[in-house]
Design a protein around this motif. Structure first.
Motif: not given
Lengths: 317, 256
Positions: A191-210
């Motif tokens: 899932f994509s998001s621009h909300h950090l904390y939500q991603v932090q809460q649930v994701c196993d891994r994160v990709g940062i996309f700029v």
């Protein structure tokens, strides 16, 4: 572990502008992966390319081993996609909307109705199931969207900004629901998001996309290591000269020098009675010992870990 | 059959009605086919299901055609029925067949406009834009195009004393220029099918008319006369459909 999504050198251009630039990414089965990035970073475009809703200019993507450019229909059988700001037929009830999607997936009417009931219960909409979808609130629409994605029993679900416009309590419940479902049924979630904390809460891994590029990927710890290769530990503290025998306390400059001598410390700055220190490794215990030796007491000491917030502010600005 | 074509002047006849309402019907059924789905956010949801894209276009077109067919057949049968009750004379088999053929052709005529408006709905994001474009095309063909044709033909008009070949050529050009109007095509089709005494649509030379016995044509002969017009209508339908297909199949589907 089997890779569910494999992206190699994916590029999408709009005129001269590269929305997605040479992207490489693999996502394993059963993973919850968060695509994090500011608006217009190319998150949605990547997702569209994964579903065959738009064609890449270069590179290739594979979803469950299938190329979405050649066989979009087969990909869509296995992937559930919740678009950003999903829409429903306003003049059908939530239940009918679900059954309609199920019928599009060639699920027989009776099974479709059964599954729609189950899913509406799972997402907590069983009381509103006969209400027209046009009267649903934003949060209810998102939950109905999730049920809509799940009704075809997908292997992968892709959610594009699923938490946009839901209140904080709703967001939390929604994300927990996603994680729960993913764990229960072994569904891979992107899932994509621009909300950090939500991603932090649930994701196993994160990709940062700029700007179409993946800057870093991994779990939160790995990310900070990748992005802040040295001096990733920051320690903040306050000191107070010990009462009574203040004569024993050394001057601040002296203390500064002593702290600097601790192996691994890169930078220290004292200001009044507070200090900030950057170090290569976790040396809080050494710092406290040095301070006590110098005749000071610690009023507080806190280790600052880099959250996504810092990553965000450091990289997106 | 006169019920369909004649009027006492206070009301336009049935087939004039159809040729007027047909385009409006087609445009109104198709103008928001695709873009309203897009604006509601349902388009990307539907296309995320394992359904080929062309099914969506086909379904939108078929739905419109079914509605129109049911309506036109019901109307035709109502008129036939009313005629039976009022006049007491049943239509002959050939008359009945002519009416059915006419109904089928009017459905094809509406499908031209339906496809055109579906094309606009794929092309334009706003339903209002596509509706207005559809109506603009319709107005262009009913009002402005004949004016333009008049201008052109006025300029080309030969003198009264020109040789018959020149006059014949001029008439041919005049005829050819109006042939790209779908409404003209349809009115030629309907008048030929509904009025069996219509023998020809284009200009004729005296040699061609020479020896002809005036009298009604059989249905198959009437069909022969309007065959080019029917082909033209079908071709227009297909062209519009083709363009919307081309535009839609490669398009990027974003949500809203």
């Amino acid at each position: 572990m089997e890779n569910v999504i494999e992206i190699e050198g994916l590029t999408k251009k709009y005129g001269q502008y590269k929305a997605v630039n040479n992207l490489d990414l693999t996502i394993e089965r059963g993973e919850v992966f968060g695509l994090l990035g500011p608006n217009g970073a190319g998150k949605s475009t990547t997702i569209l390319m994964l579903l065959g809703l738009t064609e890449p200019d270069e590179g290739s993507a594979r979803v469950c081993g299938i190329d979405p450019v050649q066989f979009p229909i087969r990909v869509k059988k296995k992937v559930g996609y919740l678009p950003e700001d999903v829409g429903f037929y306003d003049d059908l009830s939530g239940f009918d909307n679900l059954v309609f999607t199920a019928r599009l997936n060639n699920i027989p009417q009776d099974i479709a109705e059964m599954r729609a009931h189950e899913l509406l219960e799972k997402v907590g909409l069983e009381r509103e199931k006969d209400k027209m979808a046009g009267k649903y609130s934003r949060g209810m629409r998102q939950r109905l969207g999730l049920a809509d994605v799940l009704i075809k029993e997908p292997e992968v679900i892709i959610l594009d900004e699923p938490t946009l416009g839901i209140d904080p309590a709703g967001v939390k419940a929604f994300l927990q629901l996603i994680v729960k479902l993913s764990r229960e049924d072994g569904i891979t979630v992107l899932f994509s998001s621009h909300h950090l904390y939500q991603v932090q809460q649930v994701c196993d891994r994160v990709g940062i996309f700029v700007e179409g590029k993946l800057l870093a990927k991994g779990n939160i710890g790995e990310l900070s290591r990748q992005l802040f290769s040295s001096n990733s530990h920051v320690i903040e503290g306050g000191i107070e000269p010990l009462n009574g025998n203040s004569s024993k306390a050394v001057s601040l400059e002296d203390l500064n020098n002593r702290v600097k001598k601790i192996p691994g410390v890169a930078k220290v700055s004292f200001e009044n009675r507070r200090f900030v220190l950057e170090a290569e490794s976790d040396i809080a215990h050494l710092v406290s010992a040095v301070i006590a030796e110098a005749g000071y007491g610690l009023s507080y000491l806190s280790k600052k870990e880099y959250g996504l917030d810092d990553i965000y502010s450091r990289y997106f600005q | 059959m006169n019920l369909f074509t004649q009027s006492d002047g206070s009301l336009p006849s049935f087939f004039v009605f159809v040729s007027f309402l047909g385009p409006l019907l087609g445009i109104s059924l198709g103008f928001d086919a695709i873009n309203s789905e897009q604006n509601k956010g349902t388009l990307s949801r539907i296309l995320a299901q394992p359904v080929p894209r062309d099914y969506l276009l086909n379904a939108k077109f078929l739905a419109g055609i079914i509605v129109v067919s049911v309506m036109f057949f019901a109307l035709s049968f109502l008129v036939i029925g009313a005629g039976l009750i009022i006049l007491g004379t049943p239509p002959t088999a050939e008359e009945f067949l002519r009416i059915i053929t006419y109904t089928i052709f009017s459905i094809i005529y509406v499908s031209v406009w339906l496809n055109l408006s579906i094309f606009f709905s794929v092309r334009f994001k706003q339903p209002a834009t596509s509706a207005l474009s559809g109506i603009a095309v319709w107005l262009f063909f009913t009002v402005f195009y004949p004016l333009i044709v008049n201008f052109i033909t006025k300029g080309l008009e030969p003198s009264k004393f020109a040789p018959p070949r020149v006059i014949y050529l001029y008439e041919k050009i005049k005829f050819a220029l109006v042939q790209i109007m779908p409404n003209e095509l349809f009115s030629e089709v309907s008048s030929t099918i509904l009025v069996p005494t219509v023998r020809s649509l284009g200009p004729l030379t005296t040699e061609q008319v020479h020896g002809a016995i005036p009298g009604p044509l059989s249905l198959s002969q009437s069909l022969m006369v309007v065959w080019p017009q029917i082909t033209g209508l079908l071709a227009l339908t297909l062209i519009c459909f083709l363009f919307s297909y081309l535009l839609f199949m490669r398009r990027e589907i974003r949500s809203r």
